[in-house]
Scaffold this motif. Structure first.
Motif, PDB file in Angstrom:
ATOM      1  N   UNK A  89      35.659  30.261  54.107  1.00 56.37           N
ATOM      2  CA  UNK A  89      36.785  31.005  54.668  1.00 56.37           C
ATOM      3  C   UNK A  89      36.327  32.261  55.408  1.00 56.37           C
ATOM      4  N   UNK A  90      36.607  32.347  56.706  1.00 61.14           N
ATOM      5  CA  UNK A  90      36.255  33.564  57.444  1.00 61.14           C
ATOM      6  C   UNK A  90      36.982  34.802  56.896  1.00 61.14           C
ATOM      7  N   UNK A  91      38.222  34.618  56.452  1.00 58.13           N
ATOM      8  CA  UNK A  91      38.995  35.740  55.909  1.00 58.13           C
ATOM      9  C   UNK A  91      38.331  36.295  54.653  1.00 58.13           C
ATOM     10  N   UNK A  92      37.932  35.416  53.742  1.00 59.36           N
ATOM     11  CA  UNK A  92      37.300  35.876  52.502  1.00 59.36           C
ATOM     12  C   UNK A  92      35.877  36.371  52.752  1.00 59.36           C
ATOM     13  N   UNK A  93      35.194  35.796  53.711  1.00 62.01           N
ATOM     14  CA  UNK A  93      33.862  36.303  54.060  1.00 62.01           C
ATOM     15  C   UNK A  93      33.982  37.733  54.600  1.00 62.01           C
ATOM     16  N   UNK A  94      34.983  37.954  55.426  1.00 61.38           N
ATOM     17  CA  UNK A  94      35.230  39.297  55.977  1.00 61.38           C
ATOM     18  C   UNK A  94      35.536  40.274  54.849  1.00 61.38           C
ATOM     19  N   UNK A  95      36.395  39.869  53.919  1.00 58.61           N
ATOM     20  CA  UNK A  95      36.735  40.732  52.783  1.00 58.61           C
ATOM     21  C   UNK A  95      35.519  40.990  51.907  1.00 58.61           C
ATOM     22  N   UNK A  96      34.705  39.970  51.701  1.00 57.27           N
ATOM     23  CA  UNK A  96      33.487  40.089  50.902  1.00 57.27           C
ATOM     24  C   UNK A  96      32.530  41.110  51.510  1.00 57.27           C
ATOM     25  N   UNK A  97      32.526  41.218  52.811  1.00 58.64           N
ATOM     26  CA  UNK A  97      31.655  42.164  53.505  1.00 58.64           C
ATOM     27  C   UNK A  97      32.231  43.582  53.484  1.00 58.64           C
ATOM     28  N   UNK A  98      33.519  43.718  53.822  1.00 64.89           N
ATOM     29  CA  UNK A  98      34.109  45.039  54.010  1.00 64.89           C
ATOM     30  C   UNK A  98      34.559  45.729  52.723  1.00 64.89           C
ATOM     31  N   UNK A  99      35.140  44.991  51.812  1.00 68.47           N
ATOM     32  CA  UNK A  99      35.742  45.639  50.643  1.00 68.47           C
ATOM     33  C   UNK A  99      34.735  46.357  49.743  1.00 68.47           C
ATOM     34  N   UNK A 100      33.556  45.814  49.496  1.00 74.21           N
ATOM     35  CA  UNK A 100      32.593  46.589  48.698  1.00 74.21           C
ATOM     36  C   UNK A 100      32.164  47.896  49.380  1.00 74.21           C
ATOM     37  N   UNK A 101      32.081  47.875  50.705  1.00 73.97           N
ATOM     38  CA  UNK A 101      31.755  49.108  51.439  1.00 73.97           C
ATOM     39  C   UNK A 101      32.844  50.158  51.241  1.00 73.97           C
ATOM     40  N   UNK A 102      34.097  49.721  51.329  1.00 65.06           N
ATOM     41  CA  UNK A 102      35.213  50.639  51.173  1.00 65.06           C
ATOM     42  C   UNK A 102      35.350  51.097  49.726  1.00 65.06           C
ATOM     43  N   UNK A 103      35.039  50.215  48.788  1.00 63.32           N
ATOM     44  CA  UNK A 103      35.120  50.619  47.390  1.00 63.32           C
ATOM     45  C   UNK A 103      34.073  51.700  47.096  1.00 63.32           C
ATOM     46  N   UNK A 104      32.886  51.552  47.648  1.00 62.81           N
ATOM     47  CA  UNK A 104      31.860  52.581  47.484  1.00 62.81           C
ATOM     48  C   UNK A 104      32.314  53.888  48.143  1.00 62.81           C
ATOM     49  N   UNK A 105      32.945  53.789  49.287  1.00 64.04           N
ATOM     50  CA  UNK A 105      33.429  54.980  49.988  1.00 64.04           C
ATOM     51  C   UNK A 105      34.524  55.689  49.197  1.00 64.04           C
ATOM     52  N   UNK A 113      40.159  60.279  54.940  1.00 64.82           N
ATOM     53  CA  UNK A 113      38.906  59.810  55.537  1.00 64.82           C
ATOM     54  C   UNK A 113      38.655  58.340  55.207  1.00 64.82           C
ATOM     55  N   UNK A 114      38.981  57.955  53.980  1.00 68.65           N
ATOM     56  CA  UNK A 114      38.834  56.552  53.594  1.00 68.65           C
ATOM     57  C   UNK A 114      39.770  55.666  54.421  1.00 68.65           C
ATOM     58  N   UNK A 115      41.026  56.066  54.530  1.00 73.38           N
ATOM     59  CA  UNK A 115      41.982  55.292  55.318  1.00 73.38           C
ATOM     60  C   UNK A 115      41.562  55.211  56.782  1.00 73.38           C
ATOM     61  N   UNK A 116      41.079  56.309  57.316  1.00 68.68           N
ATOM     62  CA  UNK A 116      40.610  56.325  58.695  1.00 68.68           C
ATOM     63  C   UNK A 116      39.457  55.333  58.873  1.00 68.68           C
ATOM     64  N   UNK A 117      38.547  55.300  57.914  1.00 65.54           N
ATOM     65  CA  UNK A 117      37.423  54.353  57.969  1.00 65.54           C
ATOM     66  C   UNK A 117      37.923  52.911  57.891  1.00 65.54           C
ATOM     67  N   UNK A 118      38.864  52.642  57.005  1.00 65.84           N
ATOM     68  CA  UNK A 118      39.410  51.294  56.859  1.00 65.84           C
ATOM     69  C   UNK A 118      40.077  50.841  58.155  1.00 65.84           C
TER      70      UNK A 118
END
Length: 183
Positions: A89-105, A113-118
């Protein structure tokens, strides 16, 4: 009465323009963004994660969510299943990539700043604009902007963490009406 007519037209996907008194927190875009923040700060909230995945940010399908649910049954929960996602799934692959970055942020950045980054990294404005009917696009984009503005304004900006911001909004933080953001 006009609000009921607008809701009926929306259910039938009929483009329309109507002045309403719905609060920003009731807008789909605001609720989607709030669900994403909630999933980032409280990974055990499966419903928030599911809503965030279904939003224009990721555009996951029902099949994607079922796949994630099956994987979660093996590893124990949805968040770990998403973090280890290796499916098609491209949607879940995208989430798998982005969400851990945002969770760390989340641990480092204040809510705005977090919302702006998202919004920037997730190309959220572009994705919402592509999905929302033209007649409702301006209000949808204004809703996103209002959430970012609210992150700076809620209680004088005292909420320095995304967790506190989410909790304050869920507890009934002051939101502008959609007629205020559409102006």
């Amino acid at each position: 009465p006009l609000r009921l007519v607008a809701q009926a037209l929306q259910r039938r996907h009929v483009p329309h323009v109507a002045v309403d008194d719905a609060a920003l927190i009731e807008s789909t875009e605001a609720l989607d963004l709030l669900a994403l923040l909630d999933a980032l700060v409280s990974p055990q909230h499966r419903l928030s994660l599911a809503r965030a995945l279904r939003s224009p940010l990721f555009d996951a399908s029902d099949e994607d969510l079922l796949d994630l649910s099956r994987r979660a049954a093996i590893v124990g929960d949805w968040w770990p299943a998403l973090a280890r996602y290796d499916g098609a799934s491209p949607a879940l692959q995208r989430a798998c990539t982005l969400m851990p970055l945002w969770q760390a942020a989340c641990r480092e950045l204040p809510p705005h700043d977090l919302l702006d980054r998202i919004v920037a990294q997730g190309e959220l404005r572009e994705r919402v604009a592509a999905r929302v009917p033209a007649a409702q696009r301006a209000v949808a984009l204004a809703s996103l902007d209002a959430v970012l503005a609210q992150a700076l304004e809620l209680d004088g900006g005292r909420y320095a963490t995304p967790y506190a911001f989410v909790r304050a909004l869920k507890a009934g933080g002051k939101w502008p009406n959609s007629s205020e953001i559409a102006a």
